[in-house]
Design an enzyme around this catalytic site. Structure first.
Site, PDB file in Angstrom:
ATOM      1  N   GLY A 103       0.799  -1.224   0.000  1.00 25.74           N
ATOM      2  CA  GLY A 103       0.000   0.000   0.000  1.00 25.74           C
ATOM      3  C   GLY A 103       0.824   1.261   0.000  1.00 25.74           C
ATOM      4  N   LYS A 123       9.701   3.080   0.348  1.00 29.36           N
ATOM      5  CA  LYS A 123       8.556   3.106   1.260  1.00 29.36           C
ATOM      6  C   LYS A 123       8.131   4.562   1.439  1.00 29.36           C
ATOM      7  CE  LYS A 123       6.875   1.460   5.724  1.00 29.36           C
ATOM      8  NZ  LYS A 123       7.206   0.674   6.939  1.00 29.36           N
ATOM      9  N   ARG A 193      14.461   0.763   1.017  1.00 27.07           N
ATOM     10  CA  ARG A 193      14.747  -0.504   1.712  1.00 27.07           C
ATOM     11  C   ARG A 193      15.321  -1.494   0.714  1.00 27.07           C
ATOM     12  NH1 ARG A 193       9.289  -1.906   5.059  1.00 27.07           N
ATOM     13  NH2 ARG A 193       8.391  -2.329   3.032  1.00 27.07           N
ATOM     14  N   ASP A 270       1.270 -10.949   6.822  1.00 28.76           N
ATOM     15  CA  ASP A 270       1.791 -10.148   5.714  1.00 28.76           C
ATOM     16  C   ASP A 270       3.088  -9.438   6.115  1.00 28.76           C
ATOM     17  OD1 ASP A 270      -0.289  -8.721   7.326  1.00 28.76           O
ATOM     18  OD2 ASP A 270       0.475  -6.983   6.254  1.00 28.76           O
TER      19      ASP A 270
END
Length: 522
Positions: A103, A123, A193, A270
């Site tokens: 998301g 991110k 990341r 998740d």
């Protein structure tokens, strides 16, 4: 210009979402959706991990370039690459949540350097089809926590994703920190990341839940080919071996968490890496006072599902869910159940061995289980700092009296005035048993101390430390950010110039948001 050796596999070998528009939707029969990062108004690179940059092959000139800044803030797409967001589902706090997906993460590309494969991901770089009602952005506060923590965990020896860079977007982002109706604008930020892969249990779960066995097999075969190639060609036996290795890696990861006192805070399926890496740094924390029931996540305050002491059993629960997802490819429950039982049997063995090392015990005795369980009980009788206690315990000598041993660890107690009566007697009894147990060891006190200090860190990223960095960064001061980054590179070393960080949580941080109270937006 950056000189990267691109070797994309995920978005070339796996089925893509057939819809190109970046709209919120259910994505079926696909492992990802192509998506372009959002351009920011005034990107500024705040910090680059020199070690990670070197690991990825970036030169100092490249790091200082406009191209580096633009690519790793999402303002430019590297030539001939196709960014994407992964599709996955997951169990959140024990309940199936259906489709979740990346998301607020966008995978840029995969590169090869020194025969290692790395996936790089932003991110906070904007909306994806999986953003649901969110904006896909991140704020400086949470980005600092992620950036520092992933690098700190790596140097602690904990399997983890890592961070390459931290940047300001130049944009303002609206966030309700504690979900209490007090939303406010904060500085937007982006973290790059990196890991061998960002695949999670949920990537497989969503396909199994939808009955899409064809795509599930394609994904599992891909995973084995690129990340578990030692297992051989795909077959039912290989799938069982794959699950066994995931279980082994997950067990190793959580044992390290328990060793250093790390609490993930949101162990949804998740957020479980298929490679056994610590992934998704949100409302995490390190134990201050040793407390088996502590969780840093305010969302979990009532049930404490993801508390420190429950983390190993939650890994097992999550492995059950992965086993269910892989079952359609194996069509036999027995081999999967055998691996889950193996995990249950193996955990106590590896846990007690880890605790022996923390205690400086290098032989094995049947009474060690009781020594450890008694310690876990006595540590909670009065608030006792876990990191400081184990570090100071290394100074205890075989020749010490009980009172001399207690004197050496008393700095770990938050309220020394409580160290009387029942609490004092309990500690004296444990110290007596510990000193007697040390007599069975052949290692010298010097050797014992060195070995203990190699597994018991002196410095960890306490939440109040991260909050001090955040407070300074909000004012445009990044000196402390760099100081903690350097400190946490060598968490097991004495580092006399940083001695001030070898201290218990200050009282002002006990109930401060960001120090004791964190939410999933943290």
């Amino acid at each position: 210009m950056l000189n990267l050796i691109i070797k994309d596999t995920f978005n070339k070998e796996l089925p893509a979402d057939s819809i190109q528009e970046n709209t919120r939707r259910q994505v079926t029969e696909a492992c990802f959706s192509f998506v372009t990062p959002k351009k920011t108004s005034n990107p500024k690179m705040l910090h680059v991990s020199d070690e990670m940059a070197k690991e990825l092959g970036f030169s100092a000139e490249e790091i200082a370039s406009e191209a580096f800044k633009n690519v790793f803030t999402g303002n430019e797409v590297y030539p001939n690459t196709y960014p994407y967001a992964m599709c996955y589902g997951g169990h959140q706090f024990g309940h199936w949540a259906g489709q979740l997906g990346d998301g607020r993460a966008i995978n840029l590309f995969e590169i090869v350097y020194n025969n290692k494969n790395w996936a790089l991901q932003l991110k906070g770089a904007g909306e994806t089809p999986y953003s649901r009602t969110a904006d896909g952005l991140a704020v400086l506060r949470s980005s600092i926590r992620e950036y520092l923590c992933s690098e700190a965990m790596y140097h602690l020896g904990v399997p983890t994703t890592r961070a390459l860079s931290l940047a300001l977007s130049g944009d303002q982002v609206l966030r309700d920190v504690m979900y209490d109706g007090n939303a406010a604008y904060e500085k937007g930020a982006i973290v790059c990341r990196t890991a061998e892969s960002f695949l999670r249990f949920g990537n497989y779960q969503i396909l199994a839940a939808r009955g899409d066995v064809k795509t599930l097999k394609t994904l599992v075969d891909y995973t084995i080919k690129h990340h578990f190639s030692n297992l051989g060609n795909p077959s039912k036996e290989t799938y069982v071996s794959f699950f066994k290795e995931v279980a082994d890696r997950s067990l190793e990861m959580v044992i390290h968490w328990q060793r250093v006192g790390f609490v993930h805070g949101v162990m949804n399926t998740d957020n479980m890496s298929i490679l056994g890496l610590t992934i998704d740094y949100g409302p995490y924390g390190w134990l201050e006072g040793y407390d088996d029931g502590w969780t840093p996540n305010t969302t979990d305050n009532t049930h404490k599902r993801y508390r420190y002491g429950a983390q190993p059993e939650i890994v097992l629960w999550n492995l059950y869910q992965l086993a269910n997802a892989l079952y359609p490819l194996i069509e036999e429950a027995e081999p999967l159940e055998a691996i889950l039982e193996y995990y249950q049997e193996k955990f106590p063995e590896v846990y007690i061995q880890m605790m022996r090392e923390k205690l400086g015990l290098f032989s094995s005795k049947e009474t060690d289980d009781k020594l450890v369980s008694d310690l876990e009980e006595v540590l909670q009788k009065t608030e006792t700092d876990m990191t400081i206690f184990f570090r100071l315990l290394a100074n205890v000598s075989k020749k010490d009296t009980v009172q001399e041993a207690i004197k050496k660890i008393e700095k770990a107690f938050y309220t020394p005035s409580e160290f009387v009566d029942e609490i004092k007697l309990a500690w004296e009894k444990w110290c007596q048993n510990y000193l007697e147990r040390l007599q069975n060891e052949t290692t010298s006190d010097k050797e014992k101390k060195a070995k203990m200090n190699a597994v018991n860190p002196k410095y960890v990223l306490r939440n109040y430390m991260a909050q001090l960095v955040i407070d300074d960064a909000d004012k445009g001061n990044y000196t402390l950010l760099n100081e903690l980054y350097e400190l946490l590179k060598k968490p097991y070393d004495e580092q006399p110039k940083y001695e001030k960080w070898f201290a218990k949580r200050p009282e002002w941080a006990r109930n401060k948001v960001g120090c004791s109270m964190l939410s999933c937006s943290s």
